[in-house]
Design a protein around this motif. Structure first.
Motif, short mmCIF file in Angstrom:
data_model
loop_
_atom_site.label_atom_id
_atom_site.label_comp_id
_atom_site.label_asym_id
_atom_site.label_seq_id
_atom_site.Cartn_x
_atom_site.Cartn_y
_atom_site.Cartn_z
N ILE A 32 4.80 7.09 4.08
CA ILE A 32 3.82 6.28 4.41
C ILE A 32 3.81 5.57 5.87
O ILE A 32 5.11 5.07 6.09
CB ILE A 32 3.30 5.41 3.42
CG1 ILE A 32 3.06 6.14 2.12
CG2 ILE A 32 2.00 4.61 3.68
CD1 ILE A 32 2.06 7.06 1.98
N GLN A 37 -1.67 4.95 5.73
CA GLN A 37 -1.34 3.45 4.49
C GLN A 37 -2.69 3.12 3.88
O GLN A 37 -2.51 2.25 3.02
CB GLN A 37 -0.67 2.66 5.33
CG GLN A 37 -1.80 1.74 6.48
CD GLN A 37 -1.16 0.58 7.12
OE1 GLN A 37 0.12 0.64 7.28
NE2 GLN A 37 -1.97 -0.33 7.81
N ILE A 42 -3.81 6.94 -0.47
CA ILE A 42 -2.81 6.99 -1.43
C ILE A 42 -3.13 7.28 -2.73
O ILE A 42 -2.43 8.28 -3.34
CB ILE A 42 -1.87 5.90 -1.19
CG1 ILE A 42 -1.49 5.78 0.08
CG2 ILE A 42 -0.82 5.83 -2.21
CD1 ILE A 42 -0.59 4.29 0.44
N VAL A 60 6.92 7.32 -3.41
CA VAL A 60 6.23 6.99 -2.29
C VAL A 60 7.07 6.05 -1.44
O VAL A 60 7.76 5.12 -1.80
CB VAL A 60 4.97 6.24 -2.62
CG1 VAL A 60 4.13 5.71 -1.46
CG2 VAL A 60 4.09 7.02 -3.62
N ILE A 88 1.14 -1.97 -1.12
CA ILE A 88 1.30 -0.50 -1.59
C ILE A 88 2.28 -0.29 -2.71
O ILE A 88 1.82 0.51 -3.62
CB ILE A 88 1.77 0.45 -0.28
CG1 ILE A 88 0.69 0.60 0.90
CG2 ILE A 88 1.90 1.93 -0.66
CD1 ILE A 88 1.01 1.12 1.95
#
Length: 242
Positions: A32, A37, A42, A60, A88
């Motif tokens: 990422i 992002q 995602i 990830v 994230i």
């Protein structure tokens, strides 16, 4: 991100379908950057990947500094900010709870790894991971040349051989590989703390150093400086952390 045609993604999906058909296990690492992002994107990616029965794990990972991208294309221009990466990571952890496939996010390199106190750096450096390059692994580049680490690319210092001209075992046991594994303090310049360090043998013969970190922190010409995580290392001259 890659500058490829739209057919690339369809080919990638077909590759995964074929791997599944022939029951070939796959581990996925999704990188990422600030360009991909978005959490919705995602989530879409993960929802697609978990449909494949042969994918055994999904990681990830934050896009880190590439030795091939410098200047205007450099790390500071494509990195995901730390605050965004924390969001994230939380999202991925929450997503993973509802799926049987192991799904996790990787940590990113932060400034404190390289600018902490000497004592804190010493404690952390003693717990670093093994560098597998030229100890338990090698990497074959697309043209057949063999390097100790795929992230060092074609750096001449770490090219050990060429499988278009040698067997892999010949490369593994080559003079270049043995010399690199058995570096001594006499191979280091006086400006490097490694030349005088009393822990040199213990450091190099156990978990080793990260050559990529050294390149990123100081440049390719300074290969013999300490790993920037080492308490004896000078401050990095390049910004490759968050």
């Amino acid at each position: 991100m890659l500058g490829v045609k739209e057919t690339y993604f369809e080919k990638l999906k077909e590759t995964l379908r074929l791997l599944e058909k022939y029951e070939i296990k796959v581990a996925i690492k999704s990188v990422i950057t600030k360009f991909n992002q978005d959490l919705d994107g995602i989530e879409t990616l993960l929802n697609h990947l978990v449909k494949f029965s042969n994918i055994v794990t999904i990681s990830v990972a934050p896009g880190e500094c590439s030795l091939y991208k410098q200047g205007e294309a450099g790390f500071v221009n494509y990195r995901t900010p730390l605050e965004e990466w924390n969001k994230i990571s939380k999202f991925v952890s929450k997503f993973a709870v509802n799926h049987t496939i192991p799904i996790h996010s990787q940590d990113c390199m932060t400034k404190n790894l390289f600018f902490s106190s000497v004592d804190d750096k010493a404690k952390a450096f003693g717990k670093r991971s093994l560098c597998s390059g030229n100890t338990i692994s090698l990497f074959i580049l697309p043209d057949g040349q063999v390097t100790i680490c795929e992230e060092l690319y074609w750096s001449p210092k770490f090219i050990l051989g060429d499988i278009t001209k040698q067997t892999l075992m010949e490369v593994w046991n080559s003079e270049k590989a043995v010399q690199l594994y058995n570096l001594s303090q006499s191979d280091f310049r006086p400006l490097s703390a490694c030349k005088y360090c009393p822990d040199f043998s213990l450091c190099r013969s156990t978990v080793g150093v990260c050559w990529k970190y050294i390149y990123m922190a100081y440049g390719k010409e300074q290969w013999d400086l300490p790993d920037p995580r080492c308490p004896l290392a000078p401050p990095p001259v390049n910004e490759f952390y968050r």
